[in-house]
Design a protein around this motif. Structure first.
Motif, short mmCIF file in Angstrom:
data_model
loop_
_atom_site.label_atom_id
_atom_site.label_comp_id
_atom_site.label_asym_id
_atom_site.label_seq_id
_atom_site.Cartn_x
_atom_site.Cartn_y
_atom_site.Cartn_z
N THR A 56 -2.49 5.04 -11.00
CA THR A 56 -3.72 5.48 -10.35
C THR A 56 -3.69 5.22 -8.85
OG1 THR A 56 -6.15 5.30 -10.35
CG2 THR A 56 -4.93 3.29 -10.76
N ALA A 57 -4.27 6.16 -8.11
CA ALA A 57 -4.47 5.94 -6.69
C ALA A 57 -5.60 4.93 -6.50
CB ALA A 57 -4.83 7.25 -6.00
N GLU A 58 -5.66 4.34 -5.32
CA GLU A 58 -6.73 3.38 -5.02
C GLU A 58 -7.37 3.80 -3.70
OE1 GLU A 58 -7.35 -1.39 -4.17
OE2 GLU A 58 -5.34 -0.62 -4.51
N THR A 59 -8.68 3.88 -3.70
CA THR A 59 -9.42 4.12 -2.48
C THR A 59 -9.86 2.77 -1.94
OG1 THR A 59 -10.22 6.23 -3.32
CG2 THR A 59 -11.41 5.29 -1.45
N CYS A 60 -9.58 2.52 -0.68
CA CYS A 60 -9.93 1.25 -0.05
C CYS A 60 -10.74 1.57 1.21
CB CYS A 60 -8.67 0.46 0.29
SG CYS A 60 -9.00 -1.13 1.04
N LEU A 61 -11.99 1.09 1.25
CA LEU A 61 -12.87 1.33 2.39
C LEU A 61 -13.35 0.01 2.97
CD1 LEU A 61 -15.09 4.22 0.99
CD2 LEU A 61 -13.21 4.39 2.63
N LEU A 62 -13.21 -0.14 4.27
CA LEU A 62 -13.65 -1.34 4.96
C LEU A 62 -15.13 -1.21 5.31
CD1 LEU A 62 -12.66 -4.01 6.36
CD2 LEU A 62 -12.39 -2.61 8.43
N LEU A 63 -15.91 -2.19 4.86
CA LEU A 63 -17.33 -2.20 5.17
C LEU A 63 -17.64 -3.04 6.40
CD1 LEU A 63 -18.80 -2.55 1.57
CD2 LEU A 63 -18.34 -0.48 2.89
N ARG A 64 -16.83 -4.09 6.61
CA ARG A 64 -16.97 -4.92 7.80
C ARG A 64 -15.67 -5.66 8.03
NH1 ARG A 64 -21.11 -9.82 6.17
NH2 ARG A 64 -22.62 -8.21 6.64
N GLY A 65 -15.39 -5.97 9.30
CA GLY A 65 -14.22 -6.78 9.62
C GLY A 65 -13.08 -5.99 10.21
N ARG A 66 -11.89 -6.58 10.06
CA ARG A 66 -10.67 -5.99 10.62
C ARG A 66 -9.48 -6.48 9.81
NH1 ARG A 66 -7.07 -7.29 14.84
NH2 ARG A 66 -8.15 -9.25 15.20
N LEU A 67 -8.67 -5.53 9.33
CA LEU A 67 -7.48 -5.88 8.55
C LEU A 67 -6.48 -4.74 8.61
CD1 LEU A 67 -7.60 -4.16 5.65
CD2 LEU A 67 -9.32 -5.86 5.12
N ASP A 68 -5.26 -5.05 8.18
CA ASP A 68 -4.22 -4.03 8.04
C ASP A 68 -3.90 -3.84 6.57
OD1 ASP A 68 -3.98 -3.83 10.79
OD2 ASP A 68 -1.97 -4.67 10.90
N GLU A 69 -3.76 -2.61 6.15
CA GLU A 69 -3.21 -2.26 4.84
C GLU A 69 -1.75 -1.92 5.10
OE1 GLU A 69 -3.29 -1.94 0.86
OE2 GLU A 69 -5.26 -1.97 1.83
N ILE A 70 -0.85 -2.60 4.39
CA ILE A 70 0.58 -2.47 4.66
C ILE A 70 1.26 -1.85 3.45
CG2 ILE A 70 2.67 -3.71 5.37
CD1 ILE A 70 0.64 -6.03 6.17
N PHE A 71 2.08 -0.83 3.69
CA PHE A 71 2.84 -0.16 2.64
C PHE A 71 4.29 -0.62 2.69
CE2 PHE A 71 0.18 4.03 2.28
CZ PHE A 71 -0.90 3.30 1.84
N TYR A 72 4.92 -0.69 1.51
CA TYR A 72 6.31 -1.11 1.37
C TYR A 72 7.07 -0.12 0.51
CZ TYR A 72 4.50 -5.57 3.01
OH TYR A 72 3.90 -6.55 3.76
N ASP A 73 8.39 -0.07 0.71
CA ASP A 73 9.24 0.72 -0.17
C ASP A 73 9.62 -0.12 -1.39
OD1 ASP A 73 11.41 -0.95 0.58
OD2 ASP A 73 12.26 0.55 1.93
N ASP A 74 10.40 0.44 -2.29
CA ASP A 74 10.77 -0.26 -3.53
C ASP A 74 11.61 -1.51 -3.28
OD1 ASP A 74 9.40 1.53 -5.13
OD2 ASP A 74 11.15 2.80 -5.48
N ASN A 75 12.22 -1.62 -2.09
CA ASN A 75 13.04 -2.79 -1.76
C ASN A 75 12.26 -3.86 -1.02
OD1 ASN A 75 15.46 -1.68 -2.86
ND2 ASN A 75 15.59 -0.36 -1.06
N GLY A 76 10.96 -3.65 -0.83
CA GLY A 76 10.14 -4.65 -0.15
C GLY A 76 10.15 -4.54 1.36
N ASN A 77 10.65 -3.42 1.90
CA ASN A 77 10.65 -3.21 3.34
C ASN A 77 9.35 -2.54 3.78
OD1 ASN A 77 13.46 -4.03 3.75
ND2 ASN A 77 13.95 -2.16 2.63
N GLU A 78 8.74 -3.05 4.84
CA GLU A 78 7.51 -2.44 5.36
C GLU A 78 7.82 -1.04 5.86
OE1 GLU A 78 4.42 -3.10 9.02
OE2 GLU A 78 5.11 -4.91 7.97
#
Length: 128
Positions: A56-78
């Motif tokens: 399943t896909a995931e929808t992520c919405l920031l309501l307050r604050g500041r953050l980074d969403e980080i994606f990785y490949d199958d080998n754990g590389n950003e």
């Protein structure tokens, strides 16, 4: 239930008091619903393991604050870093099914997470 500053403040207070530096609020009416909806208060220093949701896909919405969403490949590389910041008008994204991801929190934040299907705990092969 109204989602307002008072509710978010209370949830953030729970996150601040938590050893994990985060606190979640389930927004489903019951555990058998075929969707997952939750508020997640996150403090700087919280550790969310790199993980994926294989079906399943995931929808992520920031309501307050500041953050980074980080994606990785199958080998754990950003492979990508998405900067969420309500002050700059960047509120979230759709995370594709099967995408390895985590977050880095820079200031107290609250996100809304939405996924299809009933809740299932993560399987070991879906956590790095």
């Amino acid at each position: 239930m109204e989602i307002n500053d008072k509710l978010l403040d209370e949830l953030q207070q729970k996150a601040q008091a938590s050893e994990r530096r985060r606190a979640a609020m389930d927004l489903r009416n019951d555990a058998n619903e075929q969707s997952q909806r939750m508020l997640n208060a996150l403090e700087p220093g919280t550790v969310v393991p790199i993980h994926r949701h294989p079906t399943t896909a995931e929808t992520c919405l920031l309501l307050r604050g500041r953050l980074d969403e980080i994606f990785y490949d199958d080998n754990g590389n950003e492979i990508a870093r998405h900067h969420f910041n309500t002050a700059n008008g960047v509120y979230g994204l759709q995370i594709p099914a099967g995408q390895w991801h985590t977050i880095e929190v820079f200031e107290p934040s609250v996100i809304l997470e939405v996924k299809a299907g009933s809740y299932e705990p993560s399987h070991p092969e879906d956590i790095k």
